[in-house]
Design a protein around this motif. Sequence first.
Motif, PDB file in Angstrom:
ATOM      1  N   GLU A 172      43.421  17.370  31.491  1.00  0.00           N
ATOM      2  CA  GLU A 172      42.631  18.228  32.168  1.00  0.00           C
ATOM      3  C   GLU A 172      41.668  18.897  31.071  1.00  0.00           C
ATOM      4  OE1 GLU A 172      45.835  18.326  32.786  1.00  0.00           O
ATOM      5  OE2 GLU A 172      45.805  17.902  34.704  1.00  0.00           O
ATOM      6  N   SER A 173      42.167  19.137  29.682  1.00  0.00           N
ATOM      7  CA  SER A 173      41.461  19.655  28.613  1.00  0.00           C
ATOM      8  C   SER A 173      40.483  18.664  28.227  1.00  0.00           C
ATOM      9  CB  SER A 173      42.484  19.999  27.545  1.00  0.00           C
ATOM     10  OG  SER A 173      41.810  20.796  26.423  1.00  0.00           O
ATOM     11  N   LEU A 174      40.897  17.402  28.003  1.00  0.00           N
ATOM     12  CA  LEU A 174      39.875  16.248  27.869  1.00  0.00           C
ATOM     13  C   LEU A 174      38.832  16.147  28.717  1.00  0.00           C
ATOM     14  CD1 LEU A 174      42.357  13.634  26.708  1.00  0.00           C
ATOM     15  CD2 LEU A 174      40.637  14.922  25.105  1.00  0.00           C
ATOM     16  N   GLN A 175      38.993  16.437  30.148  1.00  0.00           N
ATOM     17  CA  GLN A 175      37.807  16.537  30.941  1.00  0.00           C
ATOM     18  C   GLN A 175      36.906  17.582  30.982  1.00  0.00           C
ATOM     19  OE1 GLN A 175      40.016  16.365  34.799  1.00  0.00           O
ATOM     20  NE2 GLN A 175      40.485  14.169  34.714  1.00  0.00           N
ATOM     21  N   LYS A 176      37.556  18.614  30.253  1.00  0.00           N
ATOM     22  CA  LYS A 176      36.689  19.739  30.330  1.00  0.00           C
ATOM     23  C   LYS A 176      35.914  19.725  28.970  1.00  0.00           C
ATOM     24  CE  LYS A 176      36.898  24.735  29.940  1.00  0.00           C
ATOM     25  NZ  LYS A 176      37.703  26.072  29.878  1.00  0.00           N
ATOM     26  N   HIS A 177      36.506  19.130  27.791  1.00  0.00           N
ATOM     27  CA  HIS A 177      35.897  19.020  26.743  1.00  0.00           C
ATOM     28  C   HIS A 177      35.336  17.897  25.993  1.00  0.00           C
ATOM     29  CE1 HIS A 177      36.906  23.315  26.103  1.00  0.00           C
ATOM     30  NE2 HIS A 177      38.208  23.030  26.525  1.00  0.00           N
ATOM     31  N   GLY A 178      35.849  16.819  26.764  1.00  0.00           N
ATOM     32  CA  GLY A 178      35.483  15.486  26.171  1.00  0.00           C
ATOM     33  C   GLY A 178      36.399  15.138  25.024  1.00  0.00           C
ATOM     34  N   TYR A 179      35.879  13.961  24.241  1.00  0.00           N
ATOM     35  CA  TYR A 179      36.084  13.479  22.988  1.00  0.00           C
ATOM     36  C   TYR A 179      35.169  13.873  21.712  1.00  0.00           C
ATOM     37  CZ  TYR A 179      39.707  10.877  25.152  1.00  0.00           C
ATOM     38  OH  TYR A 179      40.906  10.619  26.020  1.00  0.00           O
ATOM     39  N   PRO A 180      35.147  15.077  21.232  1.00  0.00           N
ATOM     40  CA  PRO A 180      34.183  15.299  20.311  1.00  0.00           C
ATOM     41  C   PRO A 180      34.212  14.581  19.085  1.00  0.00           C
ATOM     42  CG  PRO A 180      35.826  16.925  20.605  1.00  0.00           C
ATOM     43  CD  PRO A 180      36.156  16.118  21.339  1.00  0.00           C
ATOM     44  N   GLN A 181      33.185  14.456  18.329  1.00  0.00           N
ATOM     45  CA  GLN A 181      33.167  13.658  16.985  1.00  0.00           C
ATOM     46  C   GLN A 181      33.944  14.497  16.056  1.00  0.00           C
ATOM     47  OE1 GLN A 181      31.782  10.445  16.380  1.00  0.00           O
ATOM     48  NE2 GLN A 181      31.861  10.436  18.644  1.00  0.00           N
ATOM     49  N   GLY A 182      33.722  15.837  16.155  1.00  0.00           N
ATOM     50  CA  GLY A 182      34.271  16.788  15.143  1.00  0.00           C
ATOM     51  C   GLY A 182      35.477  17.623  15.712  1.00  0.00           C
ATOM     52  N   PHE A 183      35.647  18.746  15.266  1.00  0.00           N
ATOM     53  CA  PHE A 183      36.948  19.398  15.734  1.00  0.00           C
ATOM     54  C   PHE A 183      37.030  19.611  17.108  1.00  0.00           C
ATOM     55  CE2 PHE A 183      37.360  19.702  11.523  1.00  0.00           C
ATOM     56  CZ  PHE A 183      37.925  20.952  11.016  1.00  0.00           C
ATOM     57  N   PHE A 184      38.147  19.668  17.762  1.00  0.00           N
ATOM     58  CA  PHE A 184      38.415  19.660  19.176  1.00  0.00           C
ATOM     59  C   PHE A 184      37.971  21.206  19.611  1.00  0.00           C
ATOM     60  CE2 PHE A 184      40.501  19.939  22.969  1.00  0.00           C
ATOM     61  CZ  PHE A 184      39.954  18.894  23.642  1.00  0.00           C
ATOM     62  N   PRO A 185      37.130  21.743  20.491  1.00  0.00           N
ATOM     63  CA  PRO A 185      36.816  23.034  20.450  1.00  0.00           C
ATOM     64  C   PRO A 185      37.850  24.107  20.736  1.00  0.00           C
ATOM     65  CG  PRO A 185      36.112  21.715  22.238  1.00  0.00           C
ATOM     66  CD  PRO A 185      36.511  20.872  21.451  1.00  0.00           C
ATOM     67  N   THR A 186      38.995  23.721  21.258  1.00  0.00           N
ATOM     68  CA  THR A 186      39.880  24.735  21.487  1.00  0.00           C
ATOM     69  C   THR A 186      41.254  24.315  21.029  1.00  0.00           C
ATOM     70  OG1 THR A 186      41.073  26.061  23.532  1.00  0.00           O
ATOM     71  CG2 THR A 186      40.290  23.540  23.813  1.00  0.00           C
ATOM     72  N   ALA A 187      42.346  25.051  21.261  1.00  0.00           N
ATOM     73  CA  ALA A 187      43.763  24.812  20.608  1.00  0.00           C
ATOM     74  C   ALA A 187      44.379  23.601  21.688  1.00  0.00           C
ATOM     75  CB  ALA A 187      44.525  25.969  21.095  1.00  0.00           C
ATOM     76  N   PRO A 188      45.239  22.866  21.044  1.00  0.00           N
ATOM     77  CA  PRO A 188      45.931  21.911  21.904  1.00  0.00           C
ATOM     78  C   PRO A 188      46.630  22.206  22.890  1.00  0.00           C
ATOM     79  CG  PRO A 188      46.805  21.966  19.554  1.00  0.00           C
ATOM     80  CD  PRO A 188      45.831  23.038  19.768  1.00  0.00           C
ATOM     81  N   ASP A 189      47.262  21.655  23.861  1.00  0.00           N
ATOM     82  CA  ASP A 189      48.259  22.291  24.648  1.00  0.00           C
ATOM     83  C   ASP A 189      49.559  22.445  24.024  1.00  0.00           C
ATOM     84  OD1 ASP A 189      46.970  22.163  27.639  1.00  0.00           O
ATOM     85  OD2 ASP A 189      46.238  20.218  26.538  1.00  0.00           O
ATOM     86  N   ILE A 190      49.854  21.250  23.100  1.00  0.00           N
ATOM     87  CA  ILE A 190      51.127  21.561  22.712  1.00  0.00           C
ATOM     88  C   ILE A 190      50.806  21.115  21.212  1.00  0.00           C
ATOM     89  CG2 ILE A 190      53.571  20.464  21.978  1.00  0.00           C
ATOM     90  CD1 ILE A 190      53.603  19.845  24.948  1.00  0.00           C
ATOM     91  N   ALA A 191      51.236  21.887  20.195  1.00  0.00           N
ATOM     92  CA  ALA A 191      51.094  21.650  18.658  1.00  0.00           C
ATOM     93  C   ALA A 191      52.586  21.760  17.916  1.00  0.00           C
ATOM     94  CB  ALA A 191      50.403  22.789  18.000  1.00  0.00           C
ATOM     95  N   VAL A 192      52.657  20.521  17.197  1.00  0.00           N
ATOM     96  CA  VAL A 192      54.043  20.150  16.408  1.00  0.00           C
ATOM     97  C   VAL A 192      53.741  20.565  15.153  1.00  0.00           C
ATOM     98  CG1 VAL A 192      56.014  18.701  16.014  1.00  0.00           C
ATOM     99  CG2 VAL A 192      54.908  18.836  18.402  1.00  0.00           C
ATOM    100  N   GLU A 193      54.476  21.308  14.510  1.00  0.00           N
ATOM    101  CA  GLU A 193      54.526  21.495  12.811  1.00  0.00           C
ATOM    102  C   GLU A 193      55.655  21.031  12.323  1.00  0.00           C
ATOM    103  OE1 GLU A 193      52.380  22.057   9.464  1.00  0.00           O
ATOM    104  OE2 GLU A 193      51.588  21.885  11.402  1.00  0.00           O
ATOM    105  N   VAL A 194      55.915  20.072  11.514  1.00  0.00           N
ATOM    106  CA  VAL A 194      57.081  19.793  10.892  1.00  0.00           C
ATOM    107  C   VAL A 194      57.263  20.673   9.497  1.00  0.00           C
ATOM    108  CG1 VAL A 194      58.346  17.841   9.639  1.00  0.00           C
ATOM    109  CG2 VAL A 194      56.769  17.187  11.503  1.00  0.00           C
ATOM    110  N   VAL A 195      58.724  21.211   9.609  1.00  0.00           N
ATOM    111  CA  VAL A 195      58.981  22.187   8.540  1.00  0.00           C
ATOM    112  C   VAL A 195      59.461  21.403   7.334  1.00  0.00           C
ATOM    113  CG1 VAL A 195      60.300  24.167   7.895  1.00  0.00           C
ATOM    114  CG2 VAL A 195      59.305  23.871  10.440  1.00  0.00           C
TER     115      VAL A 195
END
Length: 88
Positions: free
Chosen positions: A51-74
């Motif tokens: 759904e987010s990809l349909q709204k924002h597409g596949y940009p060449q640069g940064f994605f224009p919004t936050a991801p639906d899930i973000a994982v950070e390895v501690v």
Amino acid sequence: FIHGVVAQRIGRFIGNFVEENNLGEVTAAETGFILGEKTYRGADCAFISSESLQKHGYPQGFFPTAPDIAVEVVSPNNTSEEMMEKID
């Protein structure tokens, strides 16, 4: 090294599930996301829904919004303050 191994495994597991179920895309640490004016972040692994990809597409640069899930390895040398800053 261990950080990279863990991040890759998480990405593979999530990516396999997302691909098998045609849910969207999973990205690696090099992907940037725009979270606000002059606020850019990346995650070790991130999920972007169809759904987010349909709204924002596949940009060449940064994605224009936050991801639906973000994982950070501690990493062992990360402080709790650093991690709370990333979460914020």
